[in-house]
Design a protein around this motif. Structure first.
Motif, PDB file in Angstrom:
ATOM      1  N   ALA A 146      -4.749 -28.145 -11.670  1.00  0.00           N
ATOM      2  CA  ALA A 146      -4.532 -27.170 -10.702  1.00  0.00           C
ATOM      3  C   ALA A 146      -3.138 -26.916  -9.909  1.00  0.00           C
ATOM      4  O   ALA A 146      -3.243 -25.486  -9.712  1.00  0.00           O
ATOM      5  N   ILE A 147      -2.300 -27.308 -10.154  1.00  0.00           N
ATOM      6  CA  ILE A 147      -0.731 -26.959 -10.015  1.00  0.00           C
ATOM      7  C   ILE A 147      -0.447 -26.170 -10.664  1.00  0.00           C
ATOM      8  O   ILE A 147      -0.015 -25.240  -9.903  1.00  0.00           O
TER       9      ILE A 147
ATOM     10  N   ARG B  95      -0.743 -22.204 -11.628  1.00  0.00           N
ATOM     11  CA  ARG B  95      -0.653 -21.828 -10.994  1.00  0.00           C
ATOM     12  C   ARG B  95       0.131 -20.621 -10.510  1.00  0.00           C
ATOM     13  O   ARG B  95       0.756 -19.419 -10.794  1.00  0.00           O
TER      14      ARG B  95
ATOM     15  N   VAL C 214       9.363 -30.735 -11.758  1.00  0.00           N
ATOM     16  CA  VAL C 214       9.084 -31.988  -9.920  1.00  0.00           C
ATOM     17  C   VAL C 214       7.657 -32.164  -9.913  1.00  0.00           C
ATOM     18  O   VAL C 214       7.490 -32.952  -8.862  1.00  0.00           O
TER      19      VAL C 214
ATOM     20  N   THR D  49       7.663 -36.681  -8.476  1.00  0.00           N
ATOM     21  CA  THR D  49       7.104 -36.643  -7.472  1.00  0.00           C
ATOM     22  C   THR D  49       5.848 -37.379  -7.710  1.00  0.00           C
ATOM     23  O   THR D  49       5.900 -38.571  -6.550  1.00  0.00           O
TER      24      THR D  49
ATOM     25  N   LEU E  52       8.333 -40.634  -8.214  1.00  0.00           N
ATOM     26  CA  LEU E  52       8.509 -41.015  -6.734  1.00  0.00           C
ATOM     27  C   LEU E  52       7.662 -42.258  -6.051  1.00  0.00           C
ATOM     28  O   LEU E  52       8.150 -43.182  -5.334  1.00  0.00           O
TER      29      LEU E  52
ATOM     30  N   GLU F 151      12.296 -24.915  -6.141  1.00  0.00           N
ATOM     31  CA  GLU F 151      11.274 -25.251  -5.572  1.00  0.00           C
ATOM     32  C   GLU F 151      11.891 -23.868  -4.483  1.00  0.00           C
ATOM     33  O   GLU F 151      10.935 -23.682  -3.753  1.00  0.00           O
TER      34      GLU F 151
ATOM     35  N   HIS G  79       9.906 -32.824  -2.411  1.00  0.00           N
ATOM     36  CA  HIS G  79       8.651 -32.325  -3.271  1.00  0.00           C
ATOM     37  C   HIS G  79       7.163 -31.735  -2.680  1.00  0.00           C
ATOM     38  O   HIS G  79       6.238 -31.367  -3.099  1.00  0.00           O
ATOM     39  N   LEU G  80       7.317 -33.302  -1.527  1.00  0.00           N
ATOM     40  CA  LEU G  80       5.220 -33.023  -1.257  1.00  0.00           C
ATOM     41  C   LEU G  80       5.424 -31.311  -0.248  1.00  0.00           C
ATOM     42  O   LEU G  80       4.262 -31.024  -0.200  1.00  0.00           O
TER      43      LEU G  80
ATOM     44  N   PHE H 142       7.147 -29.046  -0.618  1.00  0.00           N
ATOM     45  CA  PHE H 142       6.790 -27.786  -1.498  1.00  0.00           C
ATOM     46  C   PHE H 142       5.214 -28.542  -2.002  1.00  0.00           C
ATOM     47  O   PHE H 142       4.965 -26.774  -2.176  1.00  0.00           O
ATOM     48  N   LEU H 143       5.047 -28.850  -3.033  1.00  0.00           N
ATOM     49  CA  LEU H 143       3.161 -28.990  -3.493  1.00  0.00           C
ATOM     50  C   LEU H 143       2.679 -28.680  -2.208  1.00  0.00           C
ATOM     51  O   LEU H 143       1.870 -27.403  -3.414  1.00  0.00           O
TER      52      LEU H 143
ATOM     53  N   PHE I  13       3.150 -24.740  -1.906  1.00  0.00           N
ATOM     54  CA  PHE I  13       2.837 -23.612  -3.320  1.00  0.00           C
ATOM     55  C   PHE I  13       1.354 -24.075  -3.135  1.00  0.00           C
ATOM     56  O   PHE I  13       1.125 -22.388  -4.104  1.00  0.00           O
ATOM     57  N   MET I  14       1.063 -24.684  -2.969  1.00  0.00           N
ATOM     58  CA  MET I  14      -0.833 -24.972  -3.360  1.00  0.00           C
ATOM     59  C   MET I  14      -1.472 -23.933  -1.373  1.00  0.00           C
ATOM     60  O   MET I  14      -1.846 -22.830  -2.857  1.00  0.00           O
TER      61      MET I  14
END
Lengths: 342, 288
Positions: free
Chosen positions: A108-109, A112, A124, A128, A131, B230, B270-271, B273-274, B277-278
């Motif tokens: 889903a990510i 897009r 990415v 994530t 981590l 990003e 990162h979080l 960004f995600l 982005f969503m």
């Protein structure tokens, strides 16, 4: 249809595959423990290579985040087998399920993003997840944790016995990956995928469901990658974020294997993995330079023969060694004069 | 406590300036050539090592070293595009990704073989540690501030070049429609190469900043690429001001994460960004 040298070559290739499969089917009975361990790695890498080729070579989803699902499978297996005390064999199957479930939000990510940006986007996401895995204190946080002896013993009390058991699991996973993907490619879906590979716009025009097939391939690959992750964890007997989610082992090598072997063909990943293992022992002696050689080789392949080594060989063969395309029925020879081409 | 948080946010904004300089070149190549160069971060690290070598062996000051590398990187970008990337442009996504991916691995391991795996840094002298104390627990380092202002200057200059000069008009023409540009007689291959040369110049500038401000080693490239990517995606494709804002968002997210716990720094970036982005996949200020 006269039997040409090419046809002999094709049957020779098929014979080689069957011989290889036969040897692999009895490997633990005839080889030493170290060789069995090496062959286990070979089968895991082969599984991952087949899946990356399906996703990138046919469905045109050029992901650089494959290692995410291998890592998720590794951690899921460890979680079920060690922390939740599920039967370890069941835990392997559950690892596939968890990887599959993870694939849905990941898809889903990254779906897009337009194709050109999807590669780094998937990276990415993988970073994530790695981590995040380092934040799980039950799994030893950033430094990881080893599997307890009690769980390891389920697979065999003696090392030799255990290596054999793990090998059979790896063999079953690779066989399942190969056979089921081959059947998929032989079906209507495979025909659509081959069409996408050859000409995306054209495939769309004649009614191939592009996005549907992409989703299918991405979700198809994830559980197999998860299974590979479980097998790799069994071999290493530990999970750790950088090792379980290793971009070098499960993405960089795999991309090189598929590109050099032949992307977008069924034989390519198999040939690539065999070659990679044949030269790996020599390569590792020259340290960082082996990466440079692989990198230069793969760039050369993209520039000179985008279909890889198999593409080179295939030029001289009348058909595929592993048949996934059906030939159209031969036209009935007519006596009418041929129409000159305009 | 509040001052501590505020200070972190200010530091994050300044860090975002550095990230924006990483992302500027990527934003250009994405906007013009419509592809993501996977080796972008590794090229920055490669030039950082070049600057390091110039400062340590020839004893140049970091500023002079960056000035020396500018023509080298322009030529490097030009030749990279002309000799390698141009051959796979317009053949779909796969070849260009595979080529830049291979390049990334080659650069990383070439640096490992040449310089070893040690973490390095370029000594920036007294300027590095000078700070402005603004009161309320907020300290602004002169070097980060200079880098932040340079990032803004970079956006202004690049915007001017792209939208106010003849070269910029040609670059945009080629990027909009190669076939049409070729029809009216524009030398598209040379224009692409020149654009990549400009990207090379931004790489030299960001490498100079990075090598003074942060530690780097041969494998630092991918993390720089991800941050740059990003920033570009958050800002919206093709918008240089957007890229600057994107860089600042990532920088602030990382700084706030680091305030919680050092291990949260990267993950927070990162979080965030995600999450954004969503909500807005097209980015904040998309141009196309």
């Amino acid at each position: 249809m006269k039997t040409s040298a090419g046809t002999y070559a094709i049957w020779g290739g098929r014979l080689a595959i069957f011989a290889g499969a036969a040897v692999l089917a009895v490997a633990p009975l005839v080889f030493r423990v170290t060789d069995v361990a090496l062959l286990t790695e070979f089968l895991s890498l082969l599984t991952i290579a087949i899946m990356w080729n399906l996703v990138a070579g046919y469905a045109d989803i050029v992901s650089v985040g494959q290692h995410a699902f291998v890592g998720v499978g590794a951690y899921a297996f460890f979680g079920f087998a060690v922390i939740a005390h599920v039967n370890p064999f069941l835990a392997i199957a559950l690892a596939a399920l968890v990887a599959f479930l993870f694939a849905i939000p990941v898809m889903a990510i990254i779906f897009r993003l337009r194709a050109a940006y999807l590669a780094v986007g998937s990276w990415v996401v993988a970073e994530t997840l790695m981590l995040a895995a380092g934040k799980l204190s039950a799994f030893g946080g950033g430094s990881g944790v080893s599997m307890p002896v009690s769980v390891v013993r389920v697979f065999g009390v003696h090392p030799a016995e255990r290596y054999a058991t793990i090998y059979w699991i790896a063999f079953a996973v690779a066989a399942l990956a190969l056979a089921s993907t081959w059947l998929l490619m032989r079906s209507r879906i495979g025909l659509g995928l081959t069409a996408i590979r050859d000409d995306e716009e054209g495939a769309g025009v004649v009614g191939v469901n592009l996005s549907g097939l992409r989703i299918l391939c991405f979700l198809w690959a994830a559980p197999f990658l998860g299974l590979a992750g479980a097998v790799i964890t069994l071999q290493k007997l530990r999970v750790a974020p950088p090792a379980s989610f290793s971009i070098i082992d499960w993405t960089v090598y795999v991309i090189f294997i598929v590109v050099i072997g032949g992307i977008g063909s069924f034989e390519g990943p198999i040939i690539g993995t065999v070659i990679f293992f044949l030269i790996r022992s020599y390569l590792s002696e020259i340290g960082v330079w082996h990466f440079i050689i692989l990198g230069v080789l793969s760039i050369a392949v993209v520039l000179v023969e985008p279909r890889g080594l198999w593409g080179l060989v295939r030029r001289f063969l009348p058909g595929d060694v592993i048949p996934i395309t059906r030939r159209p029925p031969a036209p009935v020879a007519r006596q009418a004069e041929s129409v000159p081409h305009a | 406590m509040l001052g501590g948080w505020l200070n972190q946010i200010v530091q994050g904004v300044l860090l975002g300036g550095l990230y924006a300089t990483f992302a500027m070149g990527l934003s250009l190549s994405v906007g013009i050539m419509r592809f993501v160069n996977i080796a972008h971060g590794d090229l920055i690290v490669l030039v950082s090592f070049l600057i390091l070598t110039l400062t340590t062996t020839l004893g140049l000051s970091p500023l002079l070293a960056v000035l020396v590398t500018l023509p080298i990187t322009f030529l490097g970008g030009y030749l990279l595009q002309r000799l390698l990337l141009q051959r796979v442009l317009g053949k779909g996504v796969l070849p260009i990704i595979l080529v830049t991916f291979g390049l990334s691995i080659i650069i990383q391991n070439g640096l490992l073989g040449t310089f070893g795996a040690d973490t390095r840094k370029v000594a920036g002298g007294s300027f590095e540690t000078a700070t402005l104390v603004l009161g309320g627990g907020i300290n602004v380092g002169l070097l980060p501030l200079a880098i932040f202002l340079s990032a803004i200057a970079m956006v202004i200059v690049l915007d001017f070049v792209l939208y106010r000069t003849r070269l910029g008009a040609r670059i945009r023409a080629v990027s909009d429609d190669v076939a049409a540009a070729d029809l009216v007689g524009l030398p598209s291959a040379r224009i692409y190469a020149t654009a990549m040369g400009i990207v090379g110049v931004t790489i030299a500038i960001s490498a100079g900043f990075m090598s003074i401000w942060t530690n780097f080693d041969p494998t630092s490239g991918p993390s720089r690429l991800l941050v740059a990517f990003e920033a570009v995606v958050l800002g919206g494709l093709g918008s240089l001001w957007g890229t600057l804002v994107g860089g600042i968002i990532i920088g602030v997210a990382q700084a706030i994460g680091a305030q919680v716990d050092a291990a949260w720094q990267l993950l927070a970036g990162h979080l965030v960004f995600l999450a954004i982005f969503m909500l807005r996949p097209e980015g904040l200020f998309p141009k196309y």
